[in-house]
Enzyme design. Sequence first.
Site, PDB file in Angstrom:
ATOM      1  CB  ILE A  66       0.984  15.352  -2.659  1.00 44.78           C
ATOM      2  CG1 ILE A  66       2.036  14.944  -3.214  1.00 44.78           C
ATOM      3  CG2 ILE A  66       0.922  13.398  -3.544  1.00 44.78           C
ATOM      4  CD1 ILE A  66       3.275  14.283  -1.534  1.00 44.78           C
ATOM      5  CB  SER A  67       2.586  17.182  -8.592  1.00 43.86           C
ATOM      6  OG  SER A  67       2.178  18.722  -8.320  1.00 43.86           O
ATOM      7  CD  GLN A  68       2.106  11.606 -13.188  1.00 45.29           C
ATOM      8  OE1 GLN A  68       1.655  11.573 -13.064  1.00 45.29           O
ATOM      9  NE2 GLN A  68       2.922  10.438 -13.430  1.00 45.29           N
TER      10      GLN A  68
END
Length: 223
Positions: A66-68
């Site tokens: 899950i992206s930053q």
Amino acid sequence: MLHQYNEHKYRHRRNKLVSGLKDKGITSGEVLSAIARIPRHEFVDTAFADRAYEDSALPIDMKQTISQPFTVAKQTEMLQLVPGEKVLEIGTGSGYQAAILLELGAEVYTVERHRLLYERAREILHRLDYRLMMKCGDGTEGWPAYAPYNGIVVTAGAPVVPEALVQQLSEGGRLVIPVGDETRQAMHRITREGDDFHEEIFEDYKFVPLIGRSGWNNPEADS
Ligand code: SAM
């Protein structure tokens, strides 16, 4: 009682995350308030729920992330969406970015190549009452059936800009895509202006690879 305590704890952490993102340069009030509303802890494995409001990428299944939050906020800001616009996301992953796009009032289409991630994201998004169009497949081909799109966002690093995505932009449409090698990518924004395309290049990021016909075709990473 425990549920209420957790809700309070997560709300407090979300607010802290939002003020951290402001300090790091996110200026869109709409994006910040979407982040303040969305329960990111629902999009990660329970083992990581306690870290859900750190400004960092976290592992999800199939060796993906899950992206930053900063990256999600930045890519969303760069799309310059107005409510009601149609947006295509390539790389559904956990479904979190799709939720942000929905909170901004966009009509959302999203494609994920891993069936397990597609199914998990579909279950979470439906449980949270989000309505969107989802597909399992190779997003480097876009989703021609619903083109054109006002915005296209690619959440995995591409070796080149896939031609199909550029072709699926509407007049004035924006494609936000990280392009580079397998270790670093620069964020590109390509805007359609009639038959022309205007390209801007922004700072570097580090994404998992975009795998597919017009992406990296690395069987090693294909797990
Ligand atoms: N937007 C996601 C989120 O909010 O959790 C982040 C996803 S992760 C950084 C990138 C995702 O792109 C992974 O789930 C990966 O499987 C997916 N992906 C990679 N290549 C793809 C392709 N050709 N088509 C669709 N999805 C792809």
